[in-house]
Design a protein around this motif. Structure first.
Motif, PDB file in Angstrom:
ATOM      1  N   LYS A 113      44.802 -46.864 -27.217  1.00  0.00           N
ATOM      2  CA  LYS A 113      45.323 -46.958 -26.239  1.00  0.00           C
ATOM      3  C   LYS A 113      47.122 -47.596 -27.126  1.00  0.00           C
ATOM      4  N   PRO A 114      47.397 -47.077 -26.751  1.00  0.00           N
ATOM      5  CA  PRO A 114      48.743 -47.132 -26.756  1.00  0.00           C
ATOM      6  C   PRO A 114      49.673 -48.536 -26.473  1.00  0.00           C
ATOM      7  N   VAL A 115      50.736 -49.824 -26.648  1.00  0.00           N
ATOM      8  CA  VAL A 115      51.105 -51.031 -25.962  1.00  0.00           C
ATOM      9  C   VAL A 115      52.055 -49.805 -24.861  1.00  0.00           C
ATOM     10  N   GLY A 116      51.398 -50.616 -23.492  1.00  0.00           N
ATOM     11  CA  GLY A 116      51.806 -49.521 -22.547  1.00  0.00           C
ATOM     12  C   GLY A 116      50.610 -49.319 -21.167  1.00  0.00           C
ATOM     13  N   THR A 117      49.468 -48.496 -22.033  1.00  0.00           N
ATOM     14  CA  THR A 117      48.328 -48.438 -21.498  1.00  0.00           C
ATOM     15  C   THR A 117      47.855 -49.210 -20.163  1.00  0.00           C
ATOM     16  N   VAL A 118      47.695 -48.889 -19.564  1.00  0.00           N
ATOM     17  CA  VAL A 118      47.204 -49.636 -17.744  1.00  0.00           C
ATOM     18  C   VAL A 118      46.528 -48.866 -17.218  1.00  0.00           C
ATOM     19  N   CYS A 119      45.520 -49.683 -16.590  1.00  0.00           N
ATOM     20  CA  CYS A 119      44.404 -49.074 -16.468  1.00  0.00           C
ATOM     21  C   CYS A 119      44.562 -49.449 -14.319  1.00  0.00           C
ATOM     22  N   PHE A 120      44.396 -49.109 -13.740  1.00  0.00           N
ATOM     23  CA  PHE A 120      44.317 -49.519 -12.314  1.00  0.00           C
ATOM     24  C   PHE A 120      43.281 -48.882 -11.640  1.00  0.00           C
ATOM     25  N   ALA A 121      43.215 -49.875 -10.398  1.00  0.00           N
ATOM     26  CA  ALA A 121      41.742 -49.199  -9.872  1.00  0.00           C
ATOM     27  C   ALA A 121      41.349 -50.361  -7.879  1.00  0.00           C
ATOM     28  N   TRP A 122      41.745 -49.063  -7.605  1.00  0.00           N
ATOM     29  CA  TRP A 122      41.798 -49.763  -5.988  1.00  0.00           C
ATOM     30  C   TRP A 122      40.591 -49.721  -4.800  1.00  0.00           C
ATOM     31  N   ALA A 123      39.934 -50.460  -4.422  1.00  0.00           N
ATOM     32  CA  ALA A 123      38.873 -50.569  -3.180  1.00  0.00           C
ATOM     33  C   ALA A 123      39.171 -50.464  -2.262  1.00  0.00           C
ATOM     34  N   SER A 124      38.152 -50.108  -1.184  1.00  0.00           N
ATOM     35  CA  SER A 124      38.013 -50.730   0.248  1.00  0.00           C
ATOM     36  C   SER A 124      35.852 -51.070   0.199  1.00  0.00           C
ATOM     37  N   SER A 125      36.286 -52.030   1.032  1.00  0.00           N
ATOM     38  CA  SER A 125      34.463 -52.813   1.124  1.00  0.00           C
ATOM     39  C   SER A 125      33.940 -51.474   1.777  1.00  0.00           C
ATOM     40  N   GLN A 126      34.829 -50.227   2.551  1.00  0.00           N
ATOM     41  CA  GLN A 126      34.117 -49.193   3.487  1.00  0.00           C
ATOM     42  C   GLN A 126      34.145 -48.178   2.614  1.00  0.00           C
ATOM     43  N   GLY A 127      34.478 -47.716   1.325  1.00  0.00           N
ATOM     44  CA  GLY A 127      33.518 -47.221   0.096  1.00  0.00           C
ATOM     45  C   GLY A 127      34.753 -45.981  -0.444  1.00  0.00           C
ATOM     46  N   TRP A 128      36.131 -46.559  -0.629  1.00  0.00           N
ATOM     47  CA  TRP A 128      37.015 -46.030  -0.343  1.00  0.00           C
ATOM     48  C   TRP A 128      37.139 -46.108  -1.761  1.00  0.00           C
ATOM     49  N   GLN A 129      37.313 -45.676  -2.822  1.00  0.00           N
ATOM     50  CA  GLN A 129      37.683 -45.763  -4.602  1.00  0.00           C
ATOM     51  C   GLN A 129      39.488 -44.691  -5.420  1.00  0.00           C
ATOM     52  N   LYS A 130      39.724 -45.699  -5.854  1.00  0.00           N
ATOM     53  CA  LYS A 130      40.895 -44.538  -6.539  1.00  0.00           C
ATOM     54  C   LYS A 130      41.064 -44.970  -7.682  1.00  0.00           C
ATOM     55  N   VAL A 131      41.060 -44.529  -8.856  1.00  0.00           N
ATOM     56  CA  VAL A 131      41.114 -45.010 -10.572  1.00  0.00           C
ATOM     57  C   VAL A 131      42.128 -44.249 -10.783  1.00  0.00           C
ATOM     58  N   GLU A 132      43.067 -44.689 -11.775  1.00  0.00           N
ATOM     59  CA  GLU A 132      43.882 -44.360 -13.313  1.00  0.00           C
ATOM     60  C   GLU A 132      45.062 -45.475 -13.419  1.00  0.00           C
ATOM     61  N   THR A 133      45.191 -44.083 -15.241  1.00  0.00           N
ATOM     62  CA  THR A 133      45.459 -44.763 -15.906  1.00  0.00           C
ATOM     63  C   THR A 133      46.495 -44.378 -15.895  1.00  0.00           C
ATOM     64  N   CYS A 134      48.116 -45.064 -16.482  1.00  0.00           N
ATOM     65  CA  CYS A 134      48.942 -44.619 -16.997  1.00  0.00           C
ATOM     66  C   CYS A 134      49.946 -45.430 -17.950  1.00  0.00           C
ATOM     67  N   LEU A 135      50.674 -44.462 -18.493  1.00  0.00           N
ATOM     68  CA  LEU A 135      51.397 -44.883 -19.758  1.00  0.00           C
ATOM     69  C   LEU A 135      52.738 -45.245 -19.349  1.00  0.00           C
ATOM     70  N   LEU A 136      53.134 -46.243 -19.549  1.00  0.00           N
ATOM     71  CA  LEU A 136      54.133 -47.202 -18.788  1.00  0.00           C
ATOM     72  C   LEU A 136      55.220 -47.385 -20.101  1.00  0.00           C
ATOM     73  N   THR A 137      56.304 -47.830 -19.639  1.00  0.00           N
ATOM     74  CA  THR A 137      57.290 -48.160 -21.016  1.00  0.00           C
ATOM     75  C   THR A 137      58.065 -48.907 -20.846  1.00  0.00           C
ATOM     76  N   GLY A 138      58.900 -49.603 -22.360  1.00  0.00           N
ATOM     77  CA  GLY A 138      59.557 -50.466 -21.921  1.00  0.00           C
ATOM     78  C   GLY A 138      58.755 -52.038 -22.552  1.00  0.00           C
ATOM     79  N   ASP A 139      59.260 -52.453 -22.879  1.00  0.00           N
ATOM     80  CA  ASP A 139      58.840 -53.905 -23.417  1.00  0.00           C
ATOM     81  C   ASP A 139      57.903 -54.586 -22.211  1.00  0.00           C
ATOM     82  N   ARG A 140      57.459 -55.895 -22.937  1.00  0.00           N
ATOM     83  CA  ARG A 140      56.267 -56.578 -22.024  1.00  0.00           C
ATOM     84  C   ARG A 140      56.561 -56.622 -20.601  1.00  0.00           C
ATOM     85  N   ALA A 141      58.041 -57.262 -20.454  1.00  0.00           N
ATOM     86  CA  ALA A 141      58.549 -57.413 -19.112  1.00  0.00           C
ATOM     87  C   ALA A 141      58.066 -56.502 -18.029  1.00  0.00           C
TER      88      ALA A 141
END
Length: 166
Positions: A113-141
């Protein structure tokens, strides 16, 4: 391309038109998504609350992430962000959530899990769900800003297409 302020405002209009309420659970972004949202006047009509769960204890105590999930997968993982997104919904009045956990740097990364690894999840109360991992670049900001933008852009796309509510 829209900037974060325009994206947040457009997302808010869509959520309000659909009587939906957003809640966030953020780790590496430290409330950046919530800040972008609450910078929009009137956002209280479509935004309920934000959970900034930077530590593992906060993830467990505030939104019910299981210690077993953290122990098995680590905080920066798809199973954890799924539990964060679901926990944010169950501990709020929200109908749609986004959760983010990642390694913004400059330290903390590993070969797996290198610097820039970011995991995302989205969900709804109706049961929809999406999950994704991205490798972003650049400094912390830059990593944090890209994560906020990606979270908002994905929300906007799915609300616009009505996917989360089908």
């Amino acid at each position: 391309m829209q900037n974060i302020s325009e994206l947040s405002a457009n997302l808010g209009q869509l959520l309000q038109q659909r009587d939906q309420v957003l809640v966030t659970a953020e780790s590496c972004t430290g409330g950046g998504v919530a800040t972008a949202i609450t910078d929009i006047a009137g956002s209280s009509a479509w935004f309920d609350r934000a959970f900034v769960t930077y530590s593992n204890d906060a993830k467990m105590e505030m939104i019910g992430v299981k210690s077993e999930t953290l122990g098995q997968h680590g905080a920066v993982s798809e199973p954890v962000v799924i539990e964060m997104a679901q926990g944010a919904l169950s501990h709020s009045n929200g109908t749609l959530s986004v959760a983010i956990s990642g390694i913004a740097g400059p330290g903390g990364g590993s070969e797996e899990k290198p610097v820039g690894t970011v995991c995302f999840a989205w969900a709804s109360s109706q049961g929809w769900q999406k999950v994704e991992t991205c490798l972003l670049t650049g400094d912390r900001a830059s990593v944090r800003l890209q994560a906020v933008e990606h979270a908002l852009r994905t929300l906007h796309t799915h609300v616009l297409e009505d996917e989360p509510f089908s």
